[in-house]
Write an enzyme that holds these catalytic residues in place. Sequence first.
Site, PDB file in Angstrom:
ATOM      1  N   ARG A 139     -10.195   7.037  10.262  1.00 35.51           N
ATOM      2  CA  ARG A 139      -9.260   7.386  11.343  1.00 35.51           C
ATOM      3  C   ARG A 139      -7.974   7.997  10.789  1.00 35.51           C
ATOM      4  NH1 ARG A 139      -7.320   3.487  15.039  1.00 35.51           N
ATOM      5  NH2 ARG A 139      -6.963   5.250  16.428  1.00 35.51           N
ATOM      6  N   LYS A 241       4.369  -2.331   2.603  1.00 33.36           N
ATOM      7  CA  LYS A 241       3.146  -1.730   2.069  1.00 33.36           C
ATOM      8  C   LYS A 241       3.216  -0.212   2.117  1.00 33.36           C
ATOM      9  CE  LYS A 241      -1.343  -0.203   2.763  1.00 33.36           C
ATOM     10  NZ  LYS A 241      -1.942   0.742   3.726  1.00 33.36           N
ATOM     11  N   PRO A 258       1.018  -1.719  -4.081  1.00 30.33           N
ATOM     12  CA  PRO A 258       1.024  -1.922  -2.630  1.00 30.33           C
ATOM     13  C   PRO A 258       0.049  -3.045  -2.274  1.00 30.33           C
ATOM     14  CG  PRO A 258       0.713   0.403  -3.206  1.00 30.33           C
ATOM     15  CD  PRO A 258       0.500  -0.390  -4.450  1.00 30.33           C
ATOM     16  N   HIS A 262      -6.702  -6.096   1.458  1.00 30.70           N
ATOM     17  CA  HIS A 262      -7.700  -6.062   0.388  1.00 30.70           C
ATOM     18  C   HIS A 262      -7.125  -6.568  -0.930  1.00 30.70           C
ATOM     19  CE1 HIS A 262     -10.255  -3.838   3.126  1.00 30.70           C
ATOM     20  NE2 HIS A 262      -9.306  -2.938   3.292  1.00 30.70           N
ATOM     21  N   GLN A 320      -4.410  -1.633  -9.787  1.00 21.98           N
ATOM     22  CA  GLN A 320      -4.709  -1.963  -8.389  1.00 21.98           C
ATOM     23  C   GLN A 320      -5.647  -0.933  -7.790  1.00 21.98           C
ATOM     24  OE1 GLN A 320      -4.089  -0.492  -4.393  1.00 21.98           O
ATOM     25  NE2 GLN A 320      -2.914   0.302  -6.105  1.00 21.98           N
TER      26      GLN A 320
END
Length: 376
Positions: A139, A241, A258, A262, A320
């Site tokens: 999206r 974030k 960030p 997850h 990350q």
Amino acid sequence: MSYKFGKLAINKSELCLANVLQAGQSFRWIWDEKLNQYSTTMKIGQQEKYSVVILRQDEENEILEFVAVGDCGNQDALKTHLMKYFRLDVSLKHLFDNVWIPSDKAFAKLSPQGIRILAQEPWETLISFICSSNNNISRITRMCNSLCSNFGNLITTIDGVAYHSFPTSEELTSRATEAKLRELGFGYRAKYIIETARKLVNDKAEANITSDTTYLQSICKDAQYEDVREHLMSYNGVGPKVADCVCLMGLHMDGIVPVDVHVSRIAKRDYQISANKNHLKELRTKYNALPISRKKINLELDHIRLMLFKKWGSYAGWAQGVLFSKEIGGTSGSTTTGTIKKRKWDMIKETEAIVTKQMKLKVELSDLHIKEAKID
């Protein structure tokens, strides 16, 4: 249409286009399934005009092939730009062997898969990650492409695919409205995008700066990370974030992690990271002088960010990125056919939702049968 491609020697373990271009960092690369190549629009070097850039990877011969359609200077300029865009000055092998594996046994089970952090335009990164709020990659991709096709400028059309520039803050404020964005499916993010664009226009005017990117880069000059994040969070719709994504991917702060759902899950599940009362008290005191941070920051998530930085070091944001990609799986983003393929995590969650709905329906039917039996 035939083009003369430039070539850049690069091992797939250092750069894998499939693992980088459509995996949650950049949202406007288009995958051509027939020609096995990616394309987008970007500014080359210091130019303000956009060009269409086409990339393809010869994995067997370890060659990255590239070409620009439009006035971008010469092939050498594009090659230099791509080396900066893909941060090829940073060796993934070195990070694995000398930084991450010695400090984190989890990386000993992994190998470089060409996943690296991109050096993107901070303005586009800011708006893209405002779109990411409570959203998925598919999206977000649609939204970013919608911004360009509706409010950017047409650059050219290639094989029936129209390529547009990413709209500037001025173009958004003059061409878009909150109502129009809502009509296009942006939901509550519509207000954030319009208000952020308006604020940036005003901020640039006060600083006597015309470029969105130049202004956002200027806030980093002689500033600490906490101050840069504070400024970014002054824009409507920007929380910790989103601000950290801009710092990492748009402003080249490689140590910033960030923390989303997850990364939080990885930290708690694999590293048993949790904040105690003393940790929270220290962070609360730290942000006393930063009113926006004090209001917006989730201290438990900020503790995770700090602990992961402590573990992974000055390239913690890159570490990350590796684990994030492993966690969620890949995505195929936009294609020249107009479809947007989904990543593994989205498909898993959709399957779970279907199963939950089916189970709920079974329970409701079972209850209905029981009620009918009682009536009989």
